[in-house]
Design an enzyme around this catalytic site. Sequence first.
Site, PDB file in Angstrom:
ATOM      1  N   ASP A 171       8.877   4.263  -1.279  1.00 23.03           N
ATOM      2  CA  ASP A 171       8.199   3.712  -0.095  1.00 23.03           C
ATOM      3  C   ASP A 171       6.994   2.880  -0.497  1.00 23.03           C
ATOM      4  OD1 ASP A 171       7.454   3.278   2.518  1.00 23.03           O
ATOM      5  OD2 ASP A 171       6.637   5.277   2.844  1.00 23.03           O
ATOM      6  N   GLU A 202      -0.013  -0.832   5.979  1.00 20.55           N
ATOM      7  CA  GLU A 202       1.056  -0.273   6.798  1.00 20.55           C
ATOM      8  C   GLU A 202       0.932   1.240   6.892  1.00 20.55           C
ATOM      9  OE1 GLU A 202       4.945   1.349   8.058  1.00 20.55           O
ATOM     10  OE2 GLU A 202       3.848   1.761   6.216  1.00 20.55           O
ATOM     11  N   ASP A 257       0.829  -1.202   0.000  1.00 17.59           N
ATOM     12  CA  ASP A 257       0.000   0.000   0.000  1.00 17.59           C
ATOM     13  C   ASP A 257       0.865   1.252   0.000  1.00 17.59           C
ATOM     14  OD1 ASP A 257       0.689  -0.768   2.695  1.00 17.59           O
ATOM     15  OD2 ASP A 257      -0.675   0.780   3.430  1.00 17.59           O
ATOM     16  N   HIS A 280       6.315  10.091   0.659  1.00 14.02           N
ATOM     17  CA  HIS A 280       5.048  10.743   0.996  1.00 14.02           C
ATOM     18  C   HIS A 280       4.918  12.125   0.361  1.00 14.02           C
ATOM     19  CE1 HIS A 280       4.001   8.180   4.819  1.00 14.02           C
ATOM     20  NE2 HIS A 280       4.660   7.475   3.904  1.00 14.02           N
ATOM     21  N   GLU A 282      11.780  -0.762   4.465  1.00 14.82           N
ATOM     22  CA  GLU A 282      11.465   0.656   4.652  1.00 14.82           C
ATOM     23  C   GLU A 282      12.610   1.541   4.149  1.00 14.82           C
ATOM     24  OE1 GLU A 282       8.840   2.235   5.510  1.00 14.82           O
ATOM     25  OE2 GLU A 282       7.588   0.564   6.162  1.00 14.82           O
TER      26      GLU A 282
END
Length: 383
Positions: free
Chosen positions: A107, A141, A76, A356, A170
């Site tokens: 990510d 997650e 995700d 992000h 990660e």
Amino acid sequence: MSATLALTEDLIRRRSVTPADEGCQAILTRRLTALGFACETIESGPDDFRVTNLWAVRRGRAGTDGKLLAFAGHTDVVPTGPLEQWSSDPFEPSYRDGKLYGRGAADMKTSIAGFVVACEEFIAAHPDHAGSIAFLITSDEEGPAHDGTVKVCELLSARGERLDYCLIGEPTSVTQVGDMVKNGRRGSMSGRLTVRGVQGHIAYPHLAKNPIHLVAPALAELVAVRWDEGNEYFPPTTWQVSNIHGGTGATNIIPGEVVIDFNFRFSTASTSDGLQQRVHALLDAHQLDYTLDWTISGQPFLTPRGELSEALSAAIAAETGLDTELSTTGGTSDGRFIARICPQVIECGPPNASIHKIDEHIAIADIEPLKNIYRGVLERLVA
């Protein structure tokens, strides 16, 4: 195009915003099944937030006591934000200035692709490897994380499944792939403190009790507390106020209560119970009329230097020449769940500067070295 880059592209094209997996794990299952992995899909959560998890295992050579190395990660991704601010479609891989752009590029779809291709190369070279290899992949997650890795770990624990090492993909690097890995994470614990007073007219304070005034000395004391000194791996525990809510909005009313949200980021030098007890003792000493509700989103975990860190450090040095840094900085990760059933958990992935963000990306030059680092760990722990 390398196999790792091709698989990364395929995964980025899947619009897998939490909790959607959008077929990412089906792609992984096909690749892993062809390698001899036994793959199991584990779904969890309500119908309107259905989470897809994958547990896949390839057992080592019969008659050996080889240990199990698990690769863990998530398919995700976070929402894109305003599409018009992206330089290109976030779910269509694109290239500019030596970088691959797309949501999940850093990510952590490149890491997952690196896991798979590293295993393909390793198994081709060592079809009769001694140790076992596993994949633990979730689509929850980046969201609440209630029905993802934690559920798989609970199931594995109930089955008595043993994990010896876990490598999470990660994005941990800073400027160059492999320059930093995470051998632990701080715990996160939030509190909502409600302090009650007596509402009244602001011109008649003797007929009211202002809860903001009452709690202010306690807040000042909480700000000044030195909760612990940290340790070799962790900085000292921190306490921060995030929100204060009080009053009706009118300027002539003393509020009847104030609500204060705060958060601890705490190390293994403290415990959640111990921190809670200290906060309650301080508030009680100020004789406040209060309630305090606690939420623990993750306990701290730590993997001291050992077999996994040595294998990973050696693989990074062999591939990049870097002497990697062990770090526990940053937010929480699914390592907090895996550490409950696995004694050695470390995170290693690409640079995290763009995660992000609008125009998330990874340097193309980092992709093959990352895959080679993962293969190097397999060579050192499973062969």
